[in-house]
Scaffold this active site. Structure first.
Site, PDB file in Angstrom:
ATOM      1  N   LYS A   1      35.872  34.311  25.215  1.00 20.52           N
ATOM      2  CA  LYS A   1      37.674  33.415  26.082  1.00 20.52           C
ATOM      3  C   LYS A   1      38.205  32.339  24.331  1.00 20.52           C
ATOM      4  CE  LYS A   1      37.447  34.059  29.934  1.00 20.52           C
ATOM      5  NZ  LYS A   1      39.038  35.220  30.699  1.00 20.52           N
TER       6      LYS A   1
ATOM      7  N   LYS B   1      36.610  42.628  42.187  1.00 23.96           N
ATOM      8  CA  LYS B   1      35.120  41.733  41.452  1.00 23.96           C
ATOM      9  C   LYS B   1      35.300  40.487  41.653  1.00 23.96           C
ATOM     10  CE  LYS B   1      35.585  39.923  38.296  1.00 23.96           C
ATOM     11  NZ  LYS B   1      36.025  39.789  36.941  1.00 23.96           N
TER      12      LYS B   1
ATOM     13  N   HIS C   1      39.236  46.407  37.517  1.00 19.75           N
ATOM     14  CA  HIS C   1      41.301  47.414  36.917  1.00 19.75           C
ATOM     15  C   HIS C   1      40.795  47.832  35.091  1.00 19.75           C
ATOM     16  CE1 HIS C   1      41.105  43.604  34.365  1.00 19.75           C
ATOM     17  NE2 HIS C   1      41.709  43.410  34.007  1.00 19.75           N
TER      18      HIS C   1
ATOM     19  N   ARG D   1      44.781  33.539  56.794  1.00 17.46           N
ATOM     20  CA  ARG D   1      44.409  32.138  58.266  1.00 17.46           C
ATOM     21  C   ARG D   1      45.631  31.449  58.381  1.00 17.46           C
ATOM     22  NH1 ARG D   1      39.486  29.079  56.539  1.00 17.46           N
ATOM     23  NH2 ARG D   1      40.436  27.967  55.341  1.00 17.46           N
TER      24      ARG D   1
ATOM     25  N   HIS E   1      33.851  45.630  33.017  1.00 17.55           N
ATOM     26  CA  HIS E   1      34.626  46.378  32.113  1.00 17.55           C
ATOM     27  C   HIS E   1      34.340  46.608  31.220  1.00 17.55           C
ATOM     28  CE1 HIS E   1      37.128  44.568  34.380  1.00 17.55           C
ATOM     29  NE2 HIS E   1      37.427  42.963  33.889  1.00 17.55           N
TER      30      HIS E   1
ATOM     31  N   GLU F   1      40.098  37.642  23.913  1.00 12.11           N
ATOM     32  CA  GLU F   1      40.830  36.924  24.814  1.00 12.11           C
ATOM     33  C   GLU F   1      41.387  35.386  23.829  1.00 12.11           C
ATOM     34  OE1 GLU F   1      41.105  37.406  29.229  1.00 12.11           O
ATOM     35  OE2 GLU F   1      39.295  37.259  29.073  1.00 12.11           O
TER      36      GLU F   1
HETATM   37  C1  BG6 Z   1      39.127  39.482  34.422  1.00 11.01           C
HETATM   38  C2  BG6 Z   1      38.659  38.562  34.312  1.00 11.01           C
HETATM   39  O1  BG6 Z   1      39.072  40.625  35.302  1.00 11.01           O
HETATM   40  O2  BG6 Z   1      39.455  40.459  33.105  1.00 11.01           O
HETATM   41  C3  BG6 Z   1      39.207  37.715  33.438  1.00 11.01           C
HETATM   42  O3  BG6 Z   1      37.602  37.769  35.607  1.00 11.01           O
HETATM   43  C4  BG6 Z   1      39.526  38.020  32.603  1.00 11.01           C
HETATM   44  O4  BG6 Z   1      38.819  36.415  32.729  1.00 11.01           O
HETATM   45  C5  BG6 Z   1      40.595  39.263  32.484  1.00 11.01           C
HETATM   46  O5  BG6 Z   1      40.237  37.188  31.333  1.00 11.01           O
HETATM   47  C6  BG6 Z   1      41.108  40.695  31.750  1.00 11.01           C
HETATM   48  O6  BG6 Z   1      41.536  41.111  31.578  1.00 11.01           O
HETATM   49  P1  BG6 Z   1      42.369  42.005  31.149  1.00 11.01           P
HETATM   50  O7  BG6 Z   1      43.617  43.196  30.989  1.00 11.01           O
HETATM   51  O8  BG6 Z   1      43.736  41.095  30.761  1.00 11.01           O
HETATM   52  O9  BG6 Z   1      42.241  42.403  29.809  1.00 11.01           O
END
Ligand code: BG6
Length: 520
Positions: free
Chosen positions: A366, A174, A204, A65, A266, A242
């Site tokens: 987390k 996503k 991913h 934008r 994932h 994480e």
């Molecule tokens: C993302 C989530 O899809 O994947 C995040 O939204 C998460 O919350 C991340 O931290 C983890 O990805 P990776 O590649 O760091 O394991």
């Protein structure tokens, strides 16, 4: 490189040689001012050019934008590459070549005028394929997906019918919906203007080398695959932990929680690759058929099962690496009485011939003590004679651990005699490390995914029935939580491995979580 390694390299078998050459195309990124474009997409495209993997010619057009000139956009993107690319450096010559192909188109996504301007930009390239072969990357909110595809279609930029000399593909990020109902609506909106074959839904995790290697490991080795079934496997553990908290993403996370953020996509993707049946071929549809079949074999969860098989949790203030960190409820844009889960642990059963009766334990959270993702195949105990009879539970059971990240590798754990005059047995480890074997080259997931989308190979993308089946699983869990705020037992201190209830979940079946170890 030693001699043995050289010989192994000579035995490498290429599977993608029959792949179509990459055709000239334009990559149109909707949401060019966003984080994803700066942190992932542009650095990935730049690296593909460094690796000489981009089609020739190519163009990248950012749509957003804000008013901006091409020159200003190029400068911003150069800084992003510098800051976020895996090498953190910009090769001036490659950047020049990249920037010359980078353009900006200002406009609102719901304004037909934007698409007229975009058509003008594409026309200005003066090359029929750069005008018609389009990879449209929707790095925008899902609420805008429908508008963009409709306007692209109306402007004659997106064709649903198959064309002999051109293609258009739509890549979507996503979160793909909030539940099954909203994902179905999104799918319906997209498929009004493009065919399912043109839609590339990103996860991913599927771009990660180690995740791709799961299929190679399972189906190119005869010694492991025959162990991969209920008679040998006691249970499976999948951990994605994480250290990070939700940081600046509190607003998003309040709507998603761990189950939508990590499990729906994932974790279920990793599970399906670990447990699926061998596909009939390496064709993308054959692989995706098997993944869907696996997801459909997961035993449905009724609300009563949710209470028994699913544990959720939320972190309160604690310490990570000896540093104090706030609790989830104190994070920015998080409600002070939020019951959103930052941790989830599950016990699932796959009701098919191969896995009948084998528990699959999945957990993600987390603010856990370390960031690591791994799959652990825990094998059955030996018969209760000889060593097992004497050592009892002290005799460790064999395990194969696929370490997805970091320190990517695969370990086999088995028992051996401790050298010496006494008779002692203890676990030892055989370890394959990606770094040691192949060096430190690890392309970012987005590089691989963008390349596959440009090449038109959808194996690493999620098909409609996959995304909808995964939402069905998540919805049934959420239904079990409906109207139930978190109880005291569901909180865990930041820097610990989750709530106590997650330990009990496994203990009920005589199992225990095996936490990822810091591997060197
Ligand atoms: C993302 C989530 O899809 O994947 C995040 O939204 C998460 O919350 C991340 O931290 C983890 O990805 P990776 O590649 O760091 O394991």
């Amino acid at each position: 490189m030693d001699e043995l390694n050289q010989l192994d390299e000579l035995m490498a078998c290429r599977l993608d040689e029959g792949r179509k050459t990459l055709e000239p195309c334009s990559i149109v990124i909707f949401g060019a001012s966003g984080d994803l474009t700066a942190r992932k997409l542009i650095p990935a495209l730049y690296h593909l050019l460094v690796e000489k993997q981009m089609p020739a010619p190519f163009r990248v057009v950012g749509v957003a934008r804000r008013e901006k000139t091409d020159a200003a956009f190029r400068e911003e993107m150069r800084q992003s590459v510098q800051q976020f690319s895996r090498t953190k450096t910009v090769d001036p010559a490659v950047w020049e070549a990249f920037a010359a192909n980078l353009f900006y188109c200002q406009g609102d996504f719901n304004e037909p005028k934007t698409y007229e301007r975009l058509t003008g930009v594409l026309d200005s390239f003066g090359h029929p394929q750069l005008r018609k072969n389009l990879l449209c990357y929707l790095a925008i909110s899902p609420t805008q997906f429908g508008d963009v595809v409709e306007n692209m279609h109306n402007a004659g930029l997106l064709m649903k019918e198959e064309q002999a000399d051109a293609w258009q593909r739509v890549v979507v990020e996503k979160p793909f919906g909030q539940d099954l109902a909203s994902a179905t609506i999104l799918n319906n909106e997209l498929t009004r203007f493009c065919h399912e074959k043109q839609i590339y839904r990103i996860d991913h995790y599927l771009g990660k080398e180690t995740v791709q290697n799961i299929l190679m490991f399972r189906f190119s080795n005869s010694i492991f695959e025959r162990l991969w079934q209920r008679e040998s496997v006691d249970h499976v553990q999948i951990t994605v932990s994480e250290k990070l908290g939700v940081g600046g993403r509190g607003g998003y996370y309040e709507e998603s929680g761990a189950i939508r953020d990590m499990l729906q996509n994932h974790m279920l993707q990793v599970l399906s690759l670990v447990a699926m049946e061998p596909p009939v071929s390496l064709h993308s549809e054959s692989i995706r058929d098997e993944k869907v079949k696996l997801l459909k074999s997961i035993r449905p969860l009724r609300p009563a099962d949710v209470a028994k098989q699913i544990v959720r949790g939320q972190y309160f203030a604690g310490q990570i690496d000896q540093q104090p960190v706030p609790g989830y409820r104190q994070e920015v844009k998080v409600r002070p009485d939020s019951s959103v889960e930052t941790y989830v642990a599950l016990k699932l059963f796959v009701d098919n011939w191969r896995w009948s009766g084998v528990p699959f334990y999945l957990r993600t959270g987390k603010r856990l003590p370390m960031s690591a993702s791994e799959v652990r195949i825990q094998f059955r105990q030996t018969p209760n004679v000889l060593f097992a009879a004497q050592c009892g539970p002290k005799l460790d059971t064999n395990a194969i651990t696929l370490r997805l990240q970091p320190n990517e590798g695969i370990s086999l754990r088995f028992n051996g005699k401790v050298p010496g005059t006494s008779l002692q047995v203890r676990p030892v480890r055989m370890h394959f490390s990606y770094n040691t074997e192949f060096g430190a080259y690890t392309p970012e997931a987005y590089e691989r995914l963008l390349l596959e989308a440009i090449a038109g190979d959808s194996t690493l993308f999620i098909r409609r029935d996959e995304v909808e089946t995964a939402w069905g699983i998540v919805d049934s869990i959420r239904a079990g939580w409906e109207g139930k705020p978190l109880t005291n037992r569901e909180f865990y201190a930041a820097g610990t491995w989750g709530p106590m209830a997650a330990e009990d979940l496994l203990a009920q079946s005589g199992h225990a979580w095996r936490d990822p170890q810091p591997i060197s």
